[in-house]
Write an enzyme that holds these catalytic residues in place. Sequence first.
Site, mmCIF file in Angstrom:
data_model
loop_
_atom_site.group_PDB
_atom_site.id
_atom_site.type_symbol
_atom_site.label_atom_id
_atom_site.label_comp_id
_atom_site.label_asym_id
_atom_site.label_seq_id
_atom_site.Cartn_x
_atom_site.Cartn_y
_atom_site.Cartn_z
ATOM 1 C CB THR A 196 16.535 9.373 5.999
ATOM 2 O OG1 THR A 196 16.769 8.137 5.325
ATOM 3 C CG2 THR A 196 16.283 10.471 4.975
ATOM 4 C CE LYS A 198 14.244 6.657 8.345
ATOM 5 N NZ LYS A 198 14.600 5.712 7.262
ATOM 6 C CE LYS A 243 24.882 4.125 2.208
ATOM 7 N NZ LYS A 243 24.040 5.282 2.605
ATOM 8 C CG HIS A 278 17.634 11.228 -4.131
ATOM 9 N ND1 HIS A 278 17.034 11.336 -2.907
ATOM 10 C CD2 HIS A 278 16.660 11.375 -5.051
ATOM 11 C CE1 HIS A 278 15.729 11.527 -3.070
ATOM 12 N NE2 HIS A 278 15.487 11.560 -4.382
#
Length: 812
Positions: free
Chosen positions: A656, A660, A554, A365
């Site tokens: 993910t 969404k 991020k 991952h």
Amino acid sequence: MDLRQGIGLRKLGKTADEFQQDLLSNLYYRRGTTVESASARDAYETLSLTVRDRLAERRARTAAAHYASNPRWVYYLSAEYLLGAQLEQNLLYSGTGELAASAVKALGFSLEDVEDLDVEPGLGNGGLGRLAACLVDSLATRDIPAVGYGIRYDLGIFRQVITENGQTELPDDWAFHGNPWEFPAPDDRQTVGFYGHTEPVPGSTTRKVWVPGEIVLGEPSHMLVPGYGTDTVNIVRLWSAKASEASFDLSRFSAGQYAEAVQEAVRAENISKVLYPDDSTELGRELRLKQQYFLVSCSLRDIVRRFRLRNENWDEFAEKTVIQLNDTHPTIAIPELMRLLVDEYELEWDRAWEITRKTFAYTCHTLLPEALETWPVRLIEKLLPRHLEIIYLINMHFLRTVGARFPGDQERVRRMSIIQEEPERRVRMAHLAVVGTEAVNGVAELHSKLLRETVLDDFAELWPAKFQNVTNGISPRRFIRIANPRLSDLITEGLGGDGWVRDLEKLAGLESLADDASFRERWRSIKRANKVDLAAGDPDSLTDVMIKRFHEYKRQQLKLLHVVTLYQRIRANPAGDWVPRTVLFAGKAAPAYHAAKDLIRLIATVAATIAADPVVSPYLKVVFPSNYNVTLAEKIIPAADLSEQISLAGKEASGTGNMKLALNGAVTIGTLDGANIEIHARVGDDNFFLFGLDAYEAAQARINGYQPRAFYDHDEELRAAIDALGSGAFGEVGHRVASALLGWDEYLALADYRAYVDCQGRVEEAWRDHDRWTRMSILNTAHSGFFSSDRTVADYAARIWRVSPVPVPQEN
Ligand code: 73E
């Protein structure tokens, strides 16, 4: 009588009256209370049991069907599961929502009151744990016989409280009031060893006896995992550590040494006490390794027990069993299965290795080097002495293969070895996971490609066929059908049926409706209504959301620079024609990750400054709700207009949340990273705001001696934003963040700043044109079908697991 033929002994009610009866009987006989004195919690517990009974009946039929067909099973091993709240999901999957509403109403409560008491088990950190939950949902939905194994942490991911001082962490005692959704199964208890030493077995060169120095019990309980639109109900089995009876020291207790008397028991039970609040960086803690082995040892014994219920020949094991390792956390399962086969079941090494290698598959991952787990050899030697011997043997055989294929290439042998030598000897768990498995996959196309080209390049060269991509996905049930009922109803109406909930590619049928003005109007008013419900800011403002764990890669810091720039622009020109924006941040930082916590604190300070500014606050609002979790995500996502997916390219394996948000009609502003690339490819350039360096340019920038200061020097707005942060106006923390950006800027925020801020300008231009924006929003939903975890599971089933569905006959 064969009991397996007679399931459905007690017919569960289907009408409102019968459901009511069942609820009352649970209230009296299981809850032990009465209508007159029933509290909201009584209503919640009783309703949960009533719904659970319906799933349990399906579970019994599922088990019977599985038992009869002796299928190939998927066992998913994961240190984390973020299952989300259970009641609403189980009402939907059992089709009892309306019956439940009227039954609790008769008790004097609304369904909402009761749902508020449903606590989500926070047994995970972020995307990896939620992925596990989406996959088990889709496994059941696809009728694949599967068990998810995990740890039942007493304390889940910490509860976060945000104040102007940033994040504080409180313990999450999620099952304090009990958990009506789980079934304890103490009879399936397992014994787990730690420490001790190994002894040779006379007459055998490969077998050894491990004499552990500590014994802990693992007690399972399971939660039901229903499929949607099918009768399959699988389970997630979670292990709790229990001290053995012998660990209570009665003589010390009698002597008044109360703490000492229970010390051993406390130590044993600490194993499942707390989830490591750690995402992407590894804490080298003994307790964490103990947790990993505890999960693996209990689960493998359970898997072997289940296999032997129906089979005798070990050669069938790999035929009947596939064990998927969710990242390296359960990788100690590879030497553990070897130990069971060689030491306990007395198989020859080569035969055992053949079985082991064929049984396992590994999902990676990450690409971040700091997230690739390694454990000190010394620690494994102390905690799991036999496993270290087995790892050495596996490595010896493996390095022989490497040597035979690349004779004389000592440097390659050193790079590929399972044992890292410098600066201290450590076991590289990712190498062990690649060597001991049949298939290795990344979680998005770019990620799988970079794995093959960078971190695992030597392995991909040796075994090219082993490496695959399986792009992540999300459960459409939880992330649109449940989270966004208004939009779901409109989609069902638009498509003329709700088949899309099980077959998400059907959303493509919305494409033509994007040109229908009245459909667009309804779409738009639903988004607005969802914003009113969320109550984060003006529902007519652009709702701009960045919801994910806090991590420098991020780049919440890049978003913050944008916010500061907007603030400064508005202040400089209060009469300008500004697009009102509500910027919503949510997410947790690992408690020991100081740079991430600094960012949270800085965002909270900037938010307060803006709120207190009468010139800026009509146009710009920054909100930071506390304690981001699955439940909160379900509220925010339906209300989002703009989805921030701005990680430095090459760092986010997949993401993910990006899926969404797109599914719920948010338009993405993002980099060419992770699954953003695949979203962009599907929704098209016109419906996606793409900016920034790509993964190769980003890697190149570092190699070429990246200088953040050069960007600061040449961009006036950037300079003003950083200077504002560093000025002291936002405290010491602003200063720290500004100097980290200017000094090193590990994730190239300054390099992407101009492209990002200009791209936000294009976002505003699009937003001003309501029709254009709404069309973009609809087309994002229409092209999100690929991102269903049902598709992800179908990919794993076809290419990695090679399993087929086992349908469960309907109740007759
Ligand atoms: O990109 C996400 C990905 O979408 C990735 O960062 C995350 O996994 C998601 C699901 O595939 C992830 N979490 C961890 N590593 N990658 C991790 C590492 C150590 C401890 C806990 C989680």
